[in-house]
Design a protein around this motif. Structure first.
Motif, PDB file in Angstrom:
ATOM      1  N   PRO A 307       0.898  -1.146   0.027  1.00 59.42           N
ATOM      2  CA  PRO A 307       0.038  -0.023   0.061  1.00 59.42           C
ATOM      3  C   PRO A 307       0.857   1.315  -0.099  1.00 59.42           C
ATOM      4  CG  PRO A 307      -0.013  -1.137   1.983  1.00 59.42           C
ATOM      5  CD  PRO A 307       0.672  -1.958   1.183  1.00 59.42           C
ATOM      6  N   ALA A 308       2.023   1.089   0.467  1.00 60.95           N
ATOM      7  CA  ALA A 308       2.935   2.375   0.476  1.00 60.95           C
ATOM      8  C   ALA A 308       3.187   2.787  -0.984  1.00 60.95           C
ATOM      9  CB  ALA A 308       4.279   2.145   1.166  1.00 60.95           C
ATOM     10  N   VAL A 309       3.068   1.860  -1.994  1.00 60.98           N
ATOM     11  CA  VAL A 309       3.280   2.083  -3.296  1.00 60.98           C
ATOM     12  C   VAL A 309       1.822   2.405  -4.195  1.00 60.98           C
ATOM     13  CG1 VAL A 309       3.992   1.119  -5.654  1.00 60.98           C
ATOM     14  CG2 VAL A 309       5.413   0.797  -3.452  1.00 60.98           C
ATOM     15  N   THR A 310       0.929   1.714  -3.786  1.00 60.67           N
ATOM     16  CA  THR A 310      -0.456   1.658  -4.603  1.00 60.67           C
ATOM     17  C   THR A 310      -1.465   2.581  -3.941  1.00 60.67           C
ATOM     18  OG1 THR A 310      -1.393  -0.531  -3.438  1.00 60.67           O
ATOM     19  CG2 THR A 310       0.126  -0.712  -5.427  1.00 60.67           C
ATOM     20  N   VAL A 311      -1.351   2.920  -2.588  1.00 63.72           N
ATOM     21  CA  VAL A 311      -2.298   3.703  -2.043  1.00 63.72           C
ATOM     22  C   VAL A 311      -1.902   4.901  -1.415  1.00 63.72           C
ATOM     23  CG1 VAL A 311      -4.084   3.631  -0.165  1.00 63.72           C
ATOM     24  CG2 VAL A 311      -3.627   1.629  -1.412  1.00 63.72           C
ATOM     25  N   PHE A 312      -0.643   4.907  -0.638  1.00 59.10           N
ATOM     26  CA  PHE A 312      -0.125   6.119  -0.406  1.00 59.10           C
ATOM     27  C   PHE A 312       1.207   6.516  -0.966  1.00 59.10           C
ATOM     28  CE2 PHE A 312      -1.870   3.638   3.315  1.00 59.10           C
ATOM     29  CZ  PHE A 312      -2.775   4.434   3.669  1.00 59.10           C
ATOM     30  N   ARG A 313       0.932   6.950  -2.281  1.00 53.40           N
ATOM     31  CA  ARG A 313       1.926   6.855  -3.293  1.00 53.40           C
ATOM     32  C   ARG A 313       2.789   7.891  -2.933  1.00 53.40           C
ATOM     33  NH1 ARG A 313      -1.278   6.034  -8.929  1.00 53.40           N
ATOM     34  NH2 ARG A 313      -1.941   3.805  -8.381  1.00 53.40           N
ATOM     35  N   ASP A 314       2.287   9.193  -2.432  1.00 57.80           N
ATOM     36  CA  ASP A 314       3.578  10.227  -2.017  1.00 57.80           C
ATOM     37  C   ASP A 314       3.681  10.199  -0.224  1.00 57.80           C
ATOM     38  OD1 ASP A 314       0.732  10.655  -0.996  1.00 57.80           O
ATOM     39  OD2 ASP A 314       0.766  12.754  -2.153  1.00 57.80           O
ATOM     40  N   ASN A 315       3.483   9.069   0.375  1.00 56.02           N
ATOM     41  CA  ASN A 315       3.598   8.771   1.628  1.00 56.02           C
ATOM     42  C   ASN A 315       2.844   9.896   2.489  1.00 56.02           C
ATOM     43  OD1 ASN A 315       4.883   7.323   3.666  1.00 56.02           O
ATOM     44  ND2 ASN A 315       6.419   8.988   4.182  1.00 56.02           N
ATOM     45  N   ARG A 316       1.545  10.323   2.160  1.00 58.00           N
ATOM     46  CA  ARG A 316       0.771  11.288   2.671  1.00 58.00           C
ATOM     47  C   ARG A 316      -0.444  10.546   3.031  1.00 58.00           C
ATOM     48  NH1 ARG A 316       1.815  16.252   2.883  1.00 58.00           N
ATOM     49  NH2 ARG A 316      -0.540  16.834   3.204  1.00 58.00           N
TER      50      ARG A 316
END
Length: 334
Positions: A307-316
């Motif tokens: 999900p850090a890549v597919t959901v929270f792509r800008d780490n926000r």
């Protein structure tokens, strides 16, 4: 420390619910008063729903929230912290994981929201944790009480509808009397409640528990009046297809700490790795696998292995604001 009765500061933390009720039978009356309140089905407008291993805090002046609540608590315990002077409220759904840090966060949030208002007490209310056969609810109760007892502030326990006080017989089986509660932010009223709509990003939020997160997530930014989810990540799940192919009964019996008393919606929705699998991955006890584990969640994890890549792509975080027209949460870029 906890003020458990008539402003008397307790030297020792009760070891279990039986000890609490034996020493302070007044809690039986308080629980009965809560039982006598008609349960309400709360819709999405003005609702701030708190899931398992989540917490949130708000205050009467918050125009975005009217009701804060949680449900599906069998062996879990719903914790309400309220400042009597300002009416500021924090609510959490605890299953035994991350309790110490979450308790400090709840008290801090309430203190922050109470700044500038009349002095008052910090009040604590506990609802849930029915008397299950394996003592999961008692373990959760003790971890909560110990955390509050170790806090530097004096905290007044005003409700303890837990253990035997939240248990009735259904045939030969113990089951909860109250599964969920809501708190009216404006009045401080607490009442038994169900929540057909549990807010946005349900699968995402459930996936976090499903994959073994141990912390309790603060899901509301009261300064912005916005729901705030994440960011977080988890490891990929193997064998999702296998779990999705299992029957509802198999999933219920293997995943719930209280399969005989789960709410009716649990079986058709539930789905998660086996207890031994999750416990091996995340040191997770069976008492933390109570609910919110849906087939949709497994599918979501399949499609979002990182999900850090597919959901929270800008780490926000994912932010939601209250729509002025519908009163429901809508996703916004912030």
């Amino acid at each position: 420390m906890v003020l458990v009765l008539n402003g008397v500061l307790q030297d020792d933390c009760p070891m279990d619910t039986n000890s609490l009720f034996l020493q302070h039978p007044v809690y039986r009356d308080y629980a009965q008063q809560l039982h006598s309140i008609q349960a309400k089905s709360v819709g999405p407008v003005g609702l701030l729903y708190v899931g398992q291993r989540e917490l949130a805090a708000s205050a009467p002046h918050d125009k975005h929230v009217n009701i804060i609540g949680a449900d599906d608590a069998t062996t879990c315990i719903i914790v309400v912290v309220r400042h009597s002077g300002s009416g500021a409220v924090a609510l959490a759904h605890f299953d035994g994981s991350g309790v110490d840090e979450a308790v400090c966060t709840m008290v801090s949030r309430v203190q922050e929201l109470a700044v500038g208002y009349p002095e008052g007490r910090i009040e604590l209310q506990l609802i849930g944790g029915y008397r299950d056969g394996k003592g999961y609810g008692e373990d959760v109760f003790y971890s909560i009480m110990q955390s509050f007892h170790n806090h530097l502030l004096e905290i007044d326990l005003t409700q303890a509808c837990v253990g035997e006080l939240n248990t009735m017989m259904r045939g030969e089986i113990n089951c909860p009397i109250i599964y969920g509660v809501g708190v009216n932010i404006k009045t401080g009223e607490i009442f038994p409640a169900t929540f057909p709509d549990r807010g946005p990003d349900r699968e995402l939020r459930d996936a976090r528990i499903f994959m073994g997160a141990q912390s309790v997530l603060d899901v509301y930014d009261s300064s912005l009046g916005m729901l705030r989810i994440g960011p977080f990540n988890y490891d990929p799940l193997r064998g999702a297809d296998l779990w999705l192919s299992q029957t509802d009964e198999f999933l219920l019996q293997h995943l719930s700490s209280s399969p005989d008393v789960e709410p009716p919606h649990f079986a058709p929705q539930v789905g998660s790795p086996s207890r031994w699998h999750l416990m091996a991955r995340s040191n997770c006890s069976p008492s933390s696998l109570d609910s919110f584990q849906t087939r949709a969640t497994i599918k979501f994890i399949q499609e979002n292995q990182f999900p850090a890549v597919t959901v929270f792509r800008d780490n926000r975080p994912r932010y939601y604001r209250r729509d002025d027209t519908t009163g429901c949460w809508v996703l916004v870029r912030y």
